[in-house]
Design a protein around this motif. Structure first.
Motif, PDB file in Angstrom:
ATOM      1  N   GLY A  91      33.402  47.470  48.345  1.00  0.00           N
ATOM      2  CA  GLY A  91      32.929  46.799  49.549  1.00  0.00           C
ATOM      3  C   GLY A  91      32.581  47.816  50.614  1.00  0.00           C
ATOM      4  O   GLY A  91      32.340  48.988  50.320  1.00  0.00           O
TER       5      GLY A  91
ATOM      6  N   GLY B 110      40.071  36.389  42.065  1.00  0.00           N
ATOM      7  CA  GLY B 110      38.766  36.684  42.663  1.00  0.00           C
ATOM      8  C   GLY B 110      38.622  38.104  43.183  1.00  0.00           C
ATOM      9  O   GLY B 110      37.543  38.503  43.603  1.00  0.00           O
ATOM     10  N   TRP B 111      39.710  38.850  43.170  1.00  0.00           N
ATOM     11  CA  TRP B 111      39.681  40.238  43.612  1.00  0.00           C
ATOM     12  C   TRP B 111      39.708  41.149  42.390  1.00  0.00           C
ATOM     13  O   TRP B 111      40.362  40.839  41.396  1.00  0.00           O
ATOM     14  CB  TRP B 111      40.893  40.561  44.490  1.00  0.00           C
ATOM     15  CG  TRP B 111      40.809  39.974  45.862  1.00  0.00           C
ATOM     16  CD1 TRP B 111      41.136  38.702  46.222  1.00  0.00           C
ATOM     17  CD2 TRP B 111      40.368  40.632  47.037  1.00  0.00           C
ATOM     18  NE1 TRP B 111      40.935  38.531  47.564  1.00  0.00           N
ATOM     19  CE2 TRP B 111      40.459  39.708  48.095  1.00  0.00           C
ATOM     20  CE3 TRP B 111      39.907  41.916  47.315  1.00  0.00           C
ATOM     21  CZ2 TRP B 111      40.104  40.031  49.404  1.00  0.00           C
ATOM     22  CZ3 TRP B 111      39.560  42.227  48.618  1.00  0.00           C
ATOM     23  CH2 TRP B 111      39.652  41.290  49.646  1.00  0.00           C
TER      24      TRP B 111
ATOM     25  N   ARG C  85      34.767  44.180  53.963  1.00  0.00           N
ATOM     26  CA  ARG C  85      33.926  43.073  53.488  1.00  0.00           C
ATOM     27  C   ARG C  85      33.375  43.441  52.124  1.00  0.00           C
ATOM     28  O   ARG C  85      33.089  44.606  51.857  1.00  0.00           O
ATOM     29  CB  ARG C  85      32.748  42.845  54.429  1.00  0.00           C
ATOM     30  CG  ARG C  85      33.111  42.299  55.786  1.00  0.00           C
ATOM     31  CD  ARG C  85      31.855  42.127  56.659  1.00  0.00           C
ATOM     32  NE  ARG C  85      32.128  41.410  57.865  1.00  0.00           N
ATOM     33  CZ  ARG C  85      32.630  41.942  58.973  1.00  0.00           C
ATOM     34  NH1 ARG C  85      32.900  43.229  59.006  1.00  0.00           N
ATOM     35  NH2 ARG C  85      32.858  41.207  60.038  1.00  0.00           N
ATOM     36  N   ASP C  86      33.198  42.417  51.276  1.00  0.00           N
ATOM     37  CA  ASP C  86      32.564  42.675  49.987  1.00  0.00           C
ATOM     38  C   ASP C  86      31.504  41.617  49.705  1.00  0.00           C
ATOM     39  O   ASP C  86      31.319  40.675  50.488  1.00  0.00           O
ATOM     40  CB  ASP C  86      33.608  42.757  48.863  1.00  0.00           C
ATOM     41  CG  ASP C  86      34.322  41.447  48.600  1.00  0.00           C
ATOM     42  OD1 ASP C  86      33.832  40.381  49.011  1.00  0.00           O
ATOM     43  OD2 ASP C  86      35.391  41.493  47.967  1.00  0.00           O
ATOM     44  N   ASP C  87      30.807  41.792  48.599  1.00  0.00           N
ATOM     45  CA  ASP C  87      29.722  40.867  48.229  1.00  0.00           C
ATOM     46  C   ASP C  87      30.230  39.498  47.797  1.00  0.00           C
ATOM     47  O   ASP C  87      29.445  38.559  47.664  1.00  0.00           O
ATOM     48  CB  ASP C  87      28.870  41.477  47.112  1.00  0.00           C
ATOM     49  CG  ASP C  87      28.054  42.664  47.587  1.00  0.00           C
ATOM     50  OD1 ASP C  87      27.854  42.801  48.816  1.00  0.00           O
ATOM     51  OD2 ASP C  87      27.627  43.472  46.734  1.00  0.00           O
ATOM     52  N   ASN C  88      31.541  39.357  47.564  1.00  0.00           N
ATOM     53  CA  ASN C  88      32.119  38.068  47.168  1.00  0.00           C
ATOM     54  C   ASN C  88      32.511  37.224  48.376  1.00  0.00           C
ATOM     55  O   ASN C  88      33.040  36.125  48.211  1.00  0.00           O
ATOM     56  CB  ASN C  88      33.351  38.268  46.280  1.00  0.00           C
ATOM     57  CG  ASN C  88      33.000  38.947  44.977  1.00  0.00           C
ATOM     58  OD1 ASN C  88      31.889  38.829  44.485  1.00  0.00           O
ATOM     59  ND2 ASN C  88      33.944  39.674  44.421  1.00  0.00           N
ATOM     60  N   GLY C  89      32.315  37.755  49.574  1.00  0.00           N
ATOM     61  CA  GLY C  89      32.666  37.021  50.787  1.00  0.00           C
ATOM     62  C   GLY C  89      34.060  37.284  51.313  1.00  0.00           C
ATOM     63  O   GLY C  89      34.481  36.676  52.294  1.00  0.00           O
ATOM     64  N   HIS C  90      34.791  38.207  50.675  1.00  0.00           N
ATOM     65  CA  HIS C  90      36.126  38.552  51.170  1.00  0.00           C
ATOM     66  C   HIS C  90      35.993  39.335  52.474  1.00  0.00           C
ATOM     67  O   HIS C  90      35.171  40.246  52.571  1.00  0.00           O
ATOM     68  CB  HIS C  90      36.884  39.427  50.164  1.00  0.00           C
ATOM     69  CG  HIS C  90      37.106  38.774  48.840  1.00  0.00           C
ATOM     70  ND1 HIS C  90      36.695  39.342  47.664  1.00  0.00           N
ATOM     71  CD2 HIS C  90      37.698  37.609  48.510  1.00  0.00           C
ATOM     72  CE1 HIS C  90      37.038  38.557  46.656  1.00  0.00           C
ATOM     73  NE2 HIS C  90      37.643  37.490  47.144  1.00  0.00           N
TER      74      HIS C  90
ATOM     75  N   GLN D 250      38.505  47.052  44.620  1.00  0.00           N
ATOM     76  CA  GLN D 250      37.446  46.116  44.994  1.00  0.00           C
ATOM     77  C   GLN D 250      36.426  46.906  45.801  1.00  0.00           C
ATOM     78  O   GLN D 250      36.767  47.510  46.819  1.00  0.00           O
ATOM     79  CB  GLN D 250      38.007  44.963  45.835  1.00  0.00           C
ATOM     80  CG  GLN D 250      36.979  43.941  46.256  1.00  0.00           C
ATOM     81  CD  GLN D 250      36.517  43.085  45.088  1.00  0.00           C
ATOM     82  OE1 GLN D 250      37.302  42.721  44.224  1.00  0.00           O
ATOM     83  NE2 GLN D 250      35.239  42.777  45.046  1.00  0.00           N
TER      84      GLN D 250
END
Length: 122
Positions: free
Chosen positions: A87, A79-80, A99-104, A85
């Motif tokens: 963010g 997922g990364w 933080r990123d748009d995938n919720g990490h 990545q």
């Protein structure tokens, strides 16, 4: 008499203008060392993930992940992105939060005095 009144009005007006242009009564000084650390909020960043999520650099400060993440083989977890990545990072004092748009969401802690990453992978 009219000349004295005009002169007095001119003197009072001039004094008021000069007082308005005067500097502050107390000198302005630089911030003291005890001032709170600056906060950077929501800066776009590309987090290096190629060997897992372990370290982050923001300006001249190096941070370590509070909880490092990898897939057990030295790669980013599923997922990364790899090698980066996208963010944002928010820095407050000795903490940085990615933080990123995938919720990490990953919290990093500053390494005071560090001048380089602990490990550079290829």
């Amino acid at each position: 008499m009219a000349g004295k009144i005009r002169f007095s009005l001119l003197a009072v007006t001039l004094l008021a203008v000069l007082a308005a242009c005067a500097g502050p009564a107390t000198p302005v000084t630089e911030a003291s060392p005890e001032s709170p650390a600056p906060t950077a909020s929501g800066m776009a960043t590309m987090l290096y993930t190629h060997c897992g999520i372990k370290e982050l650099r923001v300006d001249d400060t190096f941070f370590l992940a509070e909880t490092p993440l990898d897939d057990g083989q030295g790669n980013p977890p599923p997922g990364w992105g790899n090698p980066y990545q996208a963010g944002t990072v928010t820095v407050s004092g000795s903490k940085a939060v990615f933080r990123d748009d995938n919720g990490h969401i990953i919290t990093f802690l500053a390494r005071p005095g560090a001048t380089a990453f602990l490990k550079v992978c290829s």
